[in-house]
Scaffold this motif. Structure first.
Motif, PDB file in Angstrom:
ATOM      1  N   THR A  81       0.833  -1.202   0.000  1.00  0.00           N
ATOM      2  CA  THR A  81       0.000   0.000   0.000  1.00  0.00           C
ATOM      3  C   THR A  81       0.868   1.252   0.000  1.00  0.00           C
ATOM      4  O   THR A  81       0.385   2.333  -0.244  1.00  0.00           O
ATOM      5  N   ASN A  82       2.152   1.076   0.294  1.00  0.00           N
ATOM      6  CA  ASN A  82       3.088   2.199   0.194  1.00  0.00           C
ATOM      7  C   ASN A  82       4.297   1.732  -0.609  1.00  0.00           C
ATOM      8  O   ASN A  82       4.900   0.710  -0.291  1.00  0.00           O
ATOM      9  N   LEU A  83       4.635   2.481  -1.634  1.00  0.00           N
ATOM     10  CA  LEU A  83       5.702   2.048  -2.552  1.00  0.00           C
ATOM     11  C   LEU A  83       7.064   1.990  -1.877  1.00  0.00           C
ATOM     12  O   LEU A  83       7.987   1.367  -2.395  1.00  0.00           O
ATOM     13  N   ASP A  97       7.505   0.914   1.274  1.00  0.00           N
ATOM     14  CA  ASP A  97       7.498  -0.099   2.328  1.00  0.00           C
ATOM     15  C   ASP A  97       7.871  -1.470   1.772  1.00  0.00           C
ATOM     16  O   ASP A  97       7.875  -1.683   0.568  1.00  0.00           O
TER      17      ASP A  97
END
Lengths: 106, 106
Positions: free
Chosen positions: B4-6, B8
């Motif tokens: 959901t976070n590039l 992470d």
């Protein structure tokens, strides 16, 4: 304007929200958006006729999509916004540019 | 894996280059690539059957596209790679992850 680096030419700071088409072809448009404190009026949601995928690359923002909890977005967070779904950017950072990369599917 | 976070889940560091499909639909695939020092062998260029647009989001890399001068890419730099065009990532940073966002047009 040609932008070869998504973090360059952030002229939007003085002029309000700024939209730059990076690339466009059948069915897809890649766009950079630079916000500088703007937000969507509560009574005037965004609502587009096509699906959109967007990632926040710098700065920060709060995003509310109809029927979902409001989200605080930090760099790297990405979101899919379905066609016709009302959404509001309820906050963008005032002290730094907020840079978005949007993929519009037409 | 859902990212959901590039920025992470950069598990690639230990395991070599890492590819994560973020979204796929007719004609378009959005993919995150995490490199950690890898490079393309000179005698084995990448060459794909579809057009690709790619942006480097973190780290650094050198990219050579057939017929063009080699480019040093820093965060925000984006490149269009036409179908069938040979290309080499001749360097990626060894001391930090290099994160790419690729849009594949099929």
């Amino acid at each position: 304007m040609t932008v070869t680096n998504l973090f360059d030419d952030l002229r939007a700071r003085a002029d309000g929200e700024n939209f730059t088409e990076i690339m466009s072809r059948e069915g897809v448009c890649i766009e950079r958006i630079v916000s500088s404190g703007q937000s969507t009026p509560p009574d005037k949601p965004h609502r587009q006729t096509h699906d959109e995928w967007v990632v926040l690359l710098a700065g920060s923002a709060d995003l509310r999509i109809e029927g979902e909890a409001e989200r605080n977005l930090r760099p790297g967070d990405h979101v899919f916004i379905a066609a016709h779904r009302a959404h509001w950017v309820t906050r963008t950072a005032k002290d730094e540019p907020t840079i978005w990369l949007a993929i519009h599917f037409s």
